[in-house]
Design an enzyme around this catalytic site. Sequence first.
Site, PDB file in Angstrom:
ATOM      1  N   CYS A 195       0.832  -1.188   0.000  1.00  7.61           N
ATOM      2  CA  CYS A 195       0.000   0.000   0.000  1.00  7.61           C
ATOM      3  C   CYS A 195       0.872   1.244   0.000  1.00  7.61           C
ATOM      4  CB  CYS A 195      -0.956   0.047   1.173  1.00  7.61           C
ATOM      5  SG  CYS A 195      -2.062  -1.348   1.316  1.00  7.61           S
ATOM      6  N   ARG A 232       3.847  -0.092  -4.888  1.00 12.63           N
ATOM      7  CA  ARG A 232       3.625  -0.608  -3.536  1.00 12.63           C
ATOM      8  C   ARG A 232       2.296  -1.353  -3.418  1.00 12.63           C
ATOM      9  NH1 ARG A 232       7.150   2.278   0.196  1.00 12.63           N
ATOM     10  NH2 ARG A 232       5.900   1.415   1.876  1.00 12.63           N
ATOM     11  N   TRP A 240      -2.745  -2.610  -1.668  1.00 14.54           N
ATOM     12  CA  TRP A 240      -2.418  -4.032  -1.792  1.00 14.54           C
ATOM     13  C   TRP A 240      -3.222  -4.726  -0.693  1.00 14.54           C
ATOM     14  CZ3 TRP A 240      -0.364  -8.059   1.046  1.00 14.54           C
ATOM     15  CH2 TRP A 240       0.084  -9.171   0.319  1.00 14.54           C
ATOM     16  N   ASN A 258      -1.713   2.639   5.870  1.00 21.52           N
ATOM     17  CA  ASN A 258      -0.831   1.556   5.452  1.00 21.52           C
ATOM     18  C   ASN A 258      -0.434   0.799   6.709  1.00 21.52           C
ATOM     19  OD1 ASN A 258       0.930  -0.115   4.082  1.00 21.52           O
ATOM     20  ND2 ASN A 258       2.583   1.391   3.985  1.00 21.52           N
ATOM     21  N   GLY A 259      -0.549  -0.522   6.698  1.00 19.17           N
ATOM     22  CA  GLY A 259      -0.227  -1.327   7.869  1.00 19.17           C
ATOM     23  C   GLY A 259      -1.353  -2.300   8.168  1.00 19.17           C
ATOM     24  N   GLU A 310      17.436 -17.179  -7.202  1.00 21.61           N
ATOM     25  CA  GLU A 310      16.992 -15.845  -7.605  1.00 21.61           C
ATOM     26  C   GLU A 310      16.479 -15.847  -9.040  1.00 21.61           C
ATOM     27  OE1 GLU A 310      16.241 -11.704  -7.686  1.00 21.61           O
ATOM     28  OE2 GLU A 310      16.298 -13.236  -6.113  1.00 21.61           O
ATOM     29  N   LYS A 338      12.684 -14.701 -10.103  1.00 23.68           N
ATOM     30  CA  LYS A 338      12.362 -13.717 -11.140  1.00 23.68           C
ATOM     31  C   LYS A 338      11.408 -14.318 -12.166  1.00 23.68           C
ATOM     32  CE  LYS A 338      14.300 -10.276  -9.566  1.00 23.68           C
ATOM     33  NZ  LYS A 338      13.819 -10.843  -8.303  1.00 23.68           N
ATOM     34  N   GLU A 376       7.819 -14.751 -10.595  1.00 22.32           N
ATOM     35  CA  GLU A 376       7.083 -13.575 -10.151  1.00 22.32           C
ATOM     36  C   GLU A 376       6.652 -12.667 -11.302  1.00 22.32           C
ATOM     37  OE1 GLU A 376       9.220 -11.165  -7.347  1.00 22.32           O
ATOM     38  OE2 GLU A 376      11.051 -11.135  -8.530  1.00 22.32           O
ATOM     39  N   HIS A 384      17.408 -36.215  -5.774  1.00 19.31           N
ATOM     40  CA  HIS A 384      16.727 -36.592  -4.534  1.00 19.31           C
ATOM     41  C   HIS A 384      15.244 -36.220  -4.583  1.00 19.31           C
ATOM     42  CE1 HIS A 384      20.486 -37.692  -2.629  1.00 19.31           C
ATOM     43  NE2 HIS A 384      21.010 -36.561  -3.073  1.00 19.31           N
ATOM     44  N   LYS A 409       5.994  -4.235  -3.864  1.00 19.74           N
ATOM     45  CA  LYS A 409       7.443  -4.163  -3.766  1.00 19.74           C
ATOM     46  C   LYS A 409       7.929  -4.106  -2.333  1.00 19.74           C
ATOM     47  CE  LYS A 409      11.455  -2.141  -5.871  1.00 19.74           C
ATOM     48  NZ  LYS A 409      11.840  -3.450  -6.420  1.00 19.74           N
TER      49      LYS A 409
END
Length: 579
Positions: free
Chosen positions: A2, A27, A71, A97-98, A452, A456, A459, A475, A574
Amino acid sequence: MCGIVGYIGRRDATPVLIQGLKRLEYRGYDSFGIATVGSAIEVYKKTGRISDGESGAADLRGYAGIGHTRWATHGEPSDLNAHPHTDCSGRIAVVHNGVIENYGELKRQLAGRGHTFRSETDTEVIAHLIEEHYDGDLLAAVNATLPLLKGSYAVLVIAEDTQQIVAARDASPLVLGVGDGEVFAASDMTPLLEYTERVIFLEDGDVADLASGRCTIYHDGQTVERPIELINWCVEDTRKGGFAHYMLKEIYEQPQSFYETIRAGIDEHVRRMVTETDEITLVACGTSYHTALVFKYLAEPLCGIPVRVEMGSEFKYFTPPLRGLVIAVSQSGETADTIAALKMAKARNCPTLAITNMQGSTVTRVADETLLMRAGPEIGVAATKSYTAQLAALMEIVNLRCEGAFDDTLSHAHLAIGDVLLQDIKEAVALCSKAEHVFFVGRGPFYPVSMEGALKMKEISYVHAEGYAAGELKHGPFALLTPETPVVAVCTPGSTYGVMTSNIKEMKARKAPVIALGVAGDTELAEIVDIFIPIPNTHHLVQVLTASVVLQLLAYHTACALQRDVDKPRNLAKSVTVE
């Protein structure tokens, strides 16, 4: 998660708020809303993105207002759940926000006292609580409400017949911008850059009373002075600059951001901290966790120092024994889980260091010392240049522990990064864009590089991808290999080269097509794989960087081929400011 923005001053507030929300949209972008205040509160809010629905807010008038891009945490994305939220009478509007952890109990109490709720959000309880305390003094009403809230918040509040904004923060970021006869408020600095370079970072527990040309800050009921700091970013840093996406622009900015981070060096306090410790624990989440793992693979053999890497989200609940230096790695400096871990480390009297891209962020205020990355604003949700800037900072720590043995290597690494930006990966993109699943594998530091790369890919392209240490595929994951399941392998010269090529042959025996990243001129590797992508034959520290950038480009171009929204992938934000 947010973004909130506020403005009060001499301009029409609505264009400022719309532009600010566009800057903050990375955000969160489930929904958005704006409220302005004149003789009455006017509100416009809608599901979707500000860029698609801003025309609906154009008629709002006033010289003061607040905005929000969401968000979702409590309640699905909808017009009703979008912020701002108002009280029963519509006289008070709030953006937040929170997370308000006790909102359920508060909502039941308020409903029992006759309040009517319109949304499923935790935020709406704030508006109704302020309503109960409001008698014309908005600052007093907010101050009476805040002690009732448990959780985290950055809030902006306006009320009809007033020309003020009340701002407050606790465990969620909020920064003020000081202009000429005007004041701005936002979740981070990006909405402020085209208006002012003077900012004030509020501390947890601060409440600010904002009016045109005036900003009064209180803490525990007493007036306090917070320093005005100058920011060295500019608005041009937040524009695409001719690139199709922010992510591509930020990938191409990596030679410069890596070089700037290395060139900035490390001050004497941090030097002593990292060279005198006998043990290091790193705490991080997501991409930052992967950079921390790369550091572990580099630091332990090169520096002979034990390194532990912990996930921030697990640390609070399963805290390991702590000894030596604790390093918190966070691009935004506001990652809630990482901040909580950092505070726990301080409570155990460990020296603490923050590595972050955000001047004035919460981790910089909690940690004993800060090592600031020089990546500049990163707007794309998927971390790219902040990832390599984190690696620059962590590699510089390795270099210090090794008494400058890699000075020349690191000072020229940006040139190799620039070289791989021109790499032709069309064949690999064509293969990955047709796949439902992709495996990424490597050994040593290239194991977290593979993790990583997989992150990428998943996402931004939504192709299911997993990163593994190459020896672990046998395995269990071998059961998933098919001719339609590509494997991306990072295989460079070194002690694991022979076993990596053996692992690749095992994958080929299961009919899996293999895309390999190896050093230019490696004909042996090129002959056993389906697609060979060369990277410069440089020091293995630099190969970590170049391989990472190639994997970023592979994810980016695969996402473009699949027509994904690269900069704003679904369900993601983000800056993760809630647990």
